[in-house]
Design an enzyme around this catalytic site. Structure first.
Site, PDB file in Angstrom:
ATOM      1  N   CYS A   2       0.827  -1.204   0.000  1.00 52.91           N
ATOM      2  CA  CYS A   2       0.000   0.000   0.000  1.00 52.91           C
ATOM      3  C   CYS A   2       0.866   1.261   0.000  1.00 52.91           C
ATOM      4  O   CYS A   2       1.925   1.310   0.628  1.00 52.91           O
ATOM      5  CB  CYS A   2      -0.945   0.096   1.198  1.00 52.91           C
ATOM      6  SG  CYS A   2      -2.055  -1.287   1.341  1.00 52.91           S
ATOM      7  N   ARG A  27       3.878  -0.285  -4.868  1.00 56.75           N
ATOM      8  CA  ARG A  27       3.660  -0.806  -3.515  1.00 56.75           C
ATOM      9  C   ARG A  27       2.376  -1.628  -3.402  1.00 56.75           C
ATOM     10  O   ARG A  27       2.101  -2.213  -2.353  1.00 56.75           O
ATOM     11  CB  ARG A  27       3.596   0.354  -2.511  1.00 56.75           C
ATOM     12  CG  ARG A  27       4.851   1.179  -2.464  1.00 56.75           C
ATOM     13  CD  ARG A  27       4.670   2.352  -1.526  1.00 56.75           C
ATOM     14  NE  ARG A  27       4.651   1.914  -0.155  1.00 56.75           N
ATOM     15  CZ  ARG A  27       5.712   1.820   0.625  1.00 56.75           C
ATOM     16  NH1 ARG A  27       6.889   2.147   0.154  1.00 56.75           N
ATOM     17  NH2 ARG A  27       5.608   1.417   1.860  1.00 56.75           N
ATOM     18  N   TRP A  74      -2.462  -2.888  -1.607  1.00 53.48           N
ATOM     19  CA  TRP A  74      -2.088  -4.302  -1.695  1.00 53.48           C
ATOM     20  C   TRP A  74      -2.914  -4.980  -0.610  1.00 53.48           C
ATOM     21  O   TRP A  74      -2.714  -4.747   0.581  1.00 53.48           O
ATOM     22  CB  TRP A  74      -0.592  -4.467  -1.426  1.00 53.48           C
ATOM     23  CG  TRP A  74      -0.105  -5.870  -1.660  1.00 53.48           C
ATOM     24  CD1 TRP A  74       0.284  -6.413  -2.847  1.00 53.48           C
ATOM     25  CD2 TRP A  74       0.060  -6.905  -0.674  1.00 53.48           C
ATOM     26  NE1 TRP A  74       0.670  -7.720  -2.670  1.00 53.48           N
ATOM     27  CE2 TRP A  74       0.543  -8.055  -1.350  1.00 53.48           C
ATOM     28  CE3 TRP A  74      -0.176  -6.983   0.696  1.00 53.48           C
ATOM     29  CZ2 TRP A  74       0.802  -9.248  -0.691  1.00 53.48           C
ATOM     30  CZ3 TRP A  74       0.079  -8.175   1.353  1.00 53.48           C
ATOM     31  CH2 TRP A  74       0.576  -9.297   0.654  1.00 53.48           C
ATOM     32  N   ASN A 100      -1.631   2.431   5.448  1.00 46.44           N
ATOM     33  CA  ASN A 100      -0.687   1.386   5.054  1.00 46.44           C
ATOM     34  C   ASN A 100      -0.224   0.697   6.332  1.00 46.44           C
ATOM     35  O   ASN A 100       0.306   1.357   7.228  1.00 46.44           O
ATOM     36  CB  ASN A 100       0.520   2.005   4.328  1.00 46.44           C
ATOM     37  CG  ASN A 100       1.665   1.020   4.174  1.00 46.44           C
ATOM     38  OD1 ASN A 100       1.446  -0.180   4.097  1.00 46.44           O
ATOM     39  ND2 ASN A 100       2.882   1.535   4.137  1.00 46.44           N
ATOM     40  N   GLY A 101      -0.439  -0.623   6.406  1.00 44.68           N
ATOM     41  CA  GLY A 101      -0.039  -1.363   7.611  1.00 44.68           C
ATOM     42  C   GLY A 101      -1.138  -2.342   7.976  1.00 44.68           C
ATOM     43  O   GLY A 101      -2.014  -2.643   7.162  1.00 44.68           O
ATOM     44  N   GLU A 484      18.471 -16.924  -6.780  1.00 45.29           N
ATOM     45  CA  GLU A 484      17.999 -15.605  -7.222  1.00 45.29           C
ATOM     46  C   GLU A 484      17.468 -15.669  -8.655  1.00 45.29           C
ATOM     47  O   GLU A 484      16.451 -15.045  -8.975  1.00 45.29           O
ATOM     48  CB  GLU A 484      19.146 -14.590  -7.077  1.00 45.29           C
ATOM     49  CG  GLU A 484      18.850 -13.184  -7.558  1.00 45.29           C
ATOM     50  CD  GLU A 484      17.666 -12.505  -6.878  1.00 45.29           C
ATOM     51  OE1 GLU A 484      17.160 -13.027  -5.867  1.00 45.29           O
ATOM     52  OE2 GLU A 484      17.224 -11.468  -7.384  1.00 45.29           O
ATOM     53  N   LYS A 488      13.706 -14.661  -9.677  1.00 42.40           N
ATOM     54  CA  LYS A 488      13.379 -13.664 -10.713  1.00 42.40           C
ATOM     55  C   LYS A 488      12.397 -14.260 -11.703  1.00 42.40           C
ATOM     56  O   LYS A 488      11.412 -13.636 -12.067  1.00 42.40           O
ATOM     57  CB  LYS A 488      14.628 -13.211 -11.484  1.00 42.40           C
ATOM     58  CG  LYS A 488      15.579 -12.275 -10.791  1.00 42.40           C
ATOM     59  CD  LYS A 488      15.063 -10.882 -10.564  1.00 42.40           C
ATOM     60  CE  LYS A 488      14.308 -10.769  -9.291  1.00 42.40           C
ATOM     61  NZ  LYS A 488      14.956 -10.516  -8.063  1.00 42.40           N
ATOM     62  N   GLU A 491       8.852 -14.799 -10.171  1.00 44.33           N
ATOM     63  CA  GLU A 491       8.063 -13.629  -9.782  1.00 44.33           C
ATOM     64  C   GLU A 491       7.603 -12.798 -10.976  1.00 44.33           C
ATOM     65  O   GLU A 491       6.538 -12.198 -10.921  1.00 44.33           O
ATOM     66  CB  GLU A 491       8.739 -12.783  -8.705  1.00 44.33           C
ATOM     67  CG  GLU A 491       9.869 -11.902  -9.106  1.00 44.33           C
ATOM     68  CD  GLU A 491      10.431 -11.106  -7.920  1.00 44.33           C
ATOM     69  OE1 GLU A 491      11.629 -10.859  -7.923  1.00 44.33           O
ATOM     70  OE2 GLU A 491       9.680 -10.717  -7.002  1.00 44.33           O
ATOM     71  N   HIS A 507      19.773 -35.673  -4.692  1.00 47.34           N
ATOM     72  CA  HIS A 507      19.010 -36.035  -3.492  1.00 47.34           C
ATOM     73  C   HIS A 507      17.520 -35.728  -3.637  1.00 47.34           C
ATOM     74  O   HIS A 507      16.826 -35.560  -2.646  1.00 47.34           O
ATOM     75  CB  HIS A 507      19.607 -35.318  -2.277  1.00 47.34           C
ATOM     76  CG  HIS A 507      21.042 -35.670  -2.065  1.00 47.34           C
ATOM     77  ND1 HIS A 507      21.435 -36.846  -1.497  1.00 47.34           N
ATOM     78  CD2 HIS A 507      22.171 -35.014  -2.425  1.00 47.34           C
ATOM     79  CE1 HIS A 507      22.763 -36.897  -1.476  1.00 47.34           C
ATOM     80  NE2 HIS A 507      23.222 -35.792  -2.036  1.00 47.34           N
ATOM     81  N   LYS A 608       6.232  -4.113  -3.770  1.00 43.89           N
ATOM     82  CA  LYS A 608       7.665  -3.859  -3.683  1.00 43.89           C
ATOM     83  C   LYS A 608       8.177  -3.935  -2.257  1.00 43.89           C
ATOM     84  O   LYS A 608       9.232  -4.475  -1.988  1.00 43.89           O
ATOM     85  CB  LYS A 608       7.946  -2.472  -4.267  1.00 43.89           C
ATOM     86  CG  LYS A 608       9.395  -2.071  -4.255  1.00 43.89           C
ATOM     87  CD  LYS A 608      10.149  -2.806  -5.330  1.00 43.89           C
ATOM     88  CE  LYS A 608      11.627  -2.506  -5.301  1.00 43.89           C
ATOM     89  NZ  LYS A 608      12.380  -3.528  -6.023  1.00 43.89           N
TER      90      LYS A 608
HETATM   91  O1  M6R Z   1      13.148  -4.184   0.599  1.00 44.18           O
HETATM   92  P1  M6R Z   1      13.753  -5.517   0.925  1.00 44.18           P
HETATM   93  O2  M6R Z   1      15.059  -5.745   0.231  1.00 44.18           O
HETATM   94  O3  M6R Z   1      13.845  -5.779   2.387  1.00 44.18           O
HETATM   95  O4  M6R Z   1      12.731  -6.560   0.318  1.00 44.18           O
HETATM   96  C1  M6R Z   1      12.894  -7.930   0.524  1.00 44.18           C
HETATM   97  C2  M6R Z   1      12.029  -8.723  -0.424  1.00 44.18           C
HETATM   98  O5  M6R Z   1      10.686  -8.421  -0.240  1.00 44.18           O
HETATM   99  C3  M6R Z   1      12.391  -8.449  -1.892  1.00 44.18           C
HETATM  100  O6  M6R Z   1      13.731  -8.697  -2.135  1.00 44.18           O
HETATM  101  C4  M6R Z   1      11.537  -9.323  -2.835  1.00 44.18           C
HETATM  102  O7  M6R Z   1      11.881 -10.667  -2.652  1.00 44.18           O
HETATM  103  C5  M6R Z   1      11.732  -8.878  -4.282  1.00 44.18           C
HETATM  104  N1  M6R Z   1      10.471  -8.716  -4.921  1.00 44.18           N
HETATM  105  C6  M6R Z   1      12.517  -9.831  -5.091  1.00 44.18           C
HETATM  106  O8  M6R Z   1      12.690  -9.416  -6.402  1.00 44.18           O
END
Ligand code: M6R
Length: 613
Positions: A2, A27, A74, A100-101, A484, A488, A491, A507, A608
């Site tokens: 949010c 957000r 969100w 937001n929260g 990672e 990527k 997501e 395994h 985000k």
């Molecule tokens: O703002 P932060 O780095 O603490 O965020 C952590 C994760 O939410 C963030 O890295 C998330 O996994 C990304 N969308 C990955 O691309």
């Protein structure tokens, strides 16, 4: 999670609110809404879906006024729907709130309010706030401020709030506890936003509110109090962020722009932290070489992509400093009752500096007496303010929800820190440090090399994007790279992808391999036996007819007959190869997502900045 905005001044509020929300849409994008005072009273417009839907509605039903608040959602409590969209109102329609929260005790508050006759229409936690204020006013609060203080003392959880009150059309209120909120101070006008990029085109003078503070904003100024009504003086900070840095600059998406920014971001970090005589500079860092000399345990805590950076940091720190390093996810660390002594240094890694689980972990560690160091991208963020020392990654605003430049900047930060700490402890010599720094300085050009090959990476993505799943394998420094790369891919392209330590494949995951499964193998050359072990793993995949996509060192012919496709990257030192290899994987995921037609900058269900647990 949010985004909220607010405006009071002499200009039309709605276009400014919409401009701010556009910069905050990363957000959350389940719904959007605004409230403003026009000549007739308090008007609310809200819409399920993207901000553009609200924009269309406002074209047909414009809202005028010089005071207003706005929200992009969100969803946490209650599905994305018009009813659950913010702003939320009290029974009388006089109080509008954006939030937001999460108000954690909303169920008990709602039950008590309903017992008093309050009517709720949404399933959200937020709706209790306007009703609590309304209740405090009818219980005899002497002023709106007092009613707000009473309401907020009852709410448990996290909030950043923007609040309008119909009887005071010359002002609005903001409050913060645990969720980010910045106040923008202008000339004859004031703003609030969840982060600086949303208001930087209007003002660079900001106040970072602290937890438990309420701001009253009028065209003439900002007054901040605590929840007991006592005035709190704040310094106005001038931020250096430029408005252009939150624009796409001709790229089709923010993510592609941010992928391309990586060489510049890393070069800037190197320029800031490496002196002409090749020593590491730590300006205003806050932890001395003497401190590092005595340190014997480090705990790295982070989430998501930043967790993968932490995994890499562990390997590098252990290697170059010989300190025992562990890593954990914020969401696990905070609930597992870890055995941590006050001598342990807690390193928190976070792009936003607002991730709820990372922040809670740091706060917990502080309460045990531990020192905390954060590797963070956002000046003024909560993490920065609660940490004893900060290494800024200086990557600039990262708008694409999928983290790219912030990740490589985190890896670079670990590189520089590990060399600095290794030297401070005498684990590496001056000469070793100079060689390491020289190899680190080669990284931005190596990334350029990969970026120049993006068309061939796109061709590979076009060929393999179709299947339901893919596997990513790597070893040692590139095990986190495999995780990672898989993250990527899933997501932004929504293709299931799994990252695995290549040696673990036998395994379990080897059972997945057949002629349809793309297996991305990170097999750049190393100085030790890891490379040969990786070749064996690739052969195991080949024997089961997996579709091998190799990330290999330029000139290496070992994969010519093994792999269906190869992405060549320039030779780099093993320890720093993840900074380059991951860029190939970012592009692979990017083009797969493009071929699958997803919304790359705003992938479904994500936000985000994860400011709730
Ligand atoms: O703002 P932060 O780095 O603490 O965020 C952590 C994760 O939410 C963030 O890295 C998330 O996994 C990304 N969308 C990955 O691309």
């Amino acid at each position: 999670m949010c985004g909220i905005v607010g405006y009071v001044g002499s200009r039309e509020a709605v276009p400014l609110l919409m401009a701010g929300l556009t910069n905050l849409e990363y957000r959350g994008y389940d719904s959007a809404g605004i409230a403003a005072f026009d000549g007739t009273g308090l008007i609310v417009q809200k819409c399920v879906g993207r901000l553009s839907a609200l924009g269309e509605r406002l074209k047909n039903e414009p809202v005028e006024g010089r005071v207003g608040i706005g929200h992009t959602r969100w969803a946490t409590h209650g599905e994305p729907s018009e009813i659950n969209s913010h702003p939320h109102l009290d029974c009388t329609g006089r109080i509008a709130v954006v939030h937001n929260g999460i108000i954690e005790n909303y169920q008990e508050l709602r039950a008590a309010l309903e017992a008093k006759g309050h009517q709720f229409i949404s399933q959200t936690d937020t709706e209790v706030i306007p009703h609590l204020i309304e209740a405090a006013l009818s219980d005899g609060a002497k002023s709106f401020e007092e009613a707000l203080q009473t309401a907020l003392k009852l709410a448990r959880g996290a909030y950043a709030l923007g609040i309008l009150f119909k009887d005071q059309p010359d002002r609005f209120y903001a409050a913060r506890h645990g969720s980010p909120l910045v106040v923008g101070v202008g000339k004859g006008e004031q703003f609030i936003a969840s982060d600086v990029p949303a208001i930087v085109s209007q003002t660079r003078d900001v106040i970072y509110l602290n937890d438990g503070e309420i701001a009253t904003l009028t065209p003439d100024g900002v007054r901040v109090t605590n929840l007991d009504g006592q005035e709190v003086k704040h310094e106005i900070v001038t931020v250096t962020l430029r408005a252009e840095s939150v624009e796409r600059a001709g790229f089709e998406t923010f993510m592609l722009k941010e992928i391309h920014e990586q060489p510049r971001v890393l070069r800037n970090l190197l320029d800031k932290h490496v002196s002409p005589d090749s020593s590491v500079l730590m300006p205003g860092f806050g932890l001395s070489p003497q401190y590092f000399k005595k340190l014997n345990r480090v705990m790295i805590v982070s989430c998501g992509t930043a967790y993968h950076a932490g995994m890499y940091g562990k390997l590098l720190l252990e290697n170059l400093t010989r300190i025992a390093v562990e890593t954990d996810l914020g969401s696990e660390f905070r609930y597992r009752d870890p055995k941590i002594d006050p001598g342990t240094l807690i390193v928190a890694v976070s792009q936003s500096g607002e991730t709820a689980d990372t922040l809670a972990s740091v706060r917990m560690a502080k309460s045990w007496g531990c020192k905390t160091l954060s590797i963070c991208n956002v000046p003024g963020s909560t993490l920065v303010r609660v940490s004893d020392a900060v290494f800024f990654t200086d990557a600039g605003p990262e708008i694409g929800v999928a983290s790219t430049k912030a990740y490589t900047a985190q890896l670079m930060a670990f590189g520089l820190l590990a060399i600095h700490i290794g030297l401070s402890r005498g684990e590496i010599s001056e000469k070793d440090a100079q060689t390491l720094l020289r190899d680190l300085q080669a990284i931005p050009d190596a990334i350029h090399y990969v970026l120049r090959r993006k068309d061939s990476i796109r061709a590979i993505a076009d060929k393999h994007h179709d299947g339901p799943s893919s596997l990513y394998l790597g070893r040692r420094f590139n095990y986190p790279t495999a995780l990672e790369g898989a993250l990527k891919n899933k997501e932004i392209s929504y293709q299931h992808a799994e990252g695995y330590a290549a040696g673990e494949m036998k395994h379990g995951p080897i059972a997945l391999i057949n002629e349809y499964l793309p297996v991305v193998c990170i097999c750049t050359k190393t100085r030790d036996e890891v490379y040969e072990k990786m070749i064996s793993n690739v052969k195991e995949v080949e024997a089961r007819h997996g579709k091998i996509i190799a990330i290999a060192t330029d000139g290496d012919t070992a994969f010519d007959r093994l792999a269906e496709d190869i992405v060549f990257v320039p030779p780099t030192r093993d320890e720093f190869s993840p900074l380059v290899n991951v860029v190939a994987l970012q592009l692979l995921a990017y083009y797969a997502a493009q071929a699958r037609g997803t919304d790359i900058d705003k992938p479904r269900n994500l936000a985000k900045s994860v400011t709730v647990e």
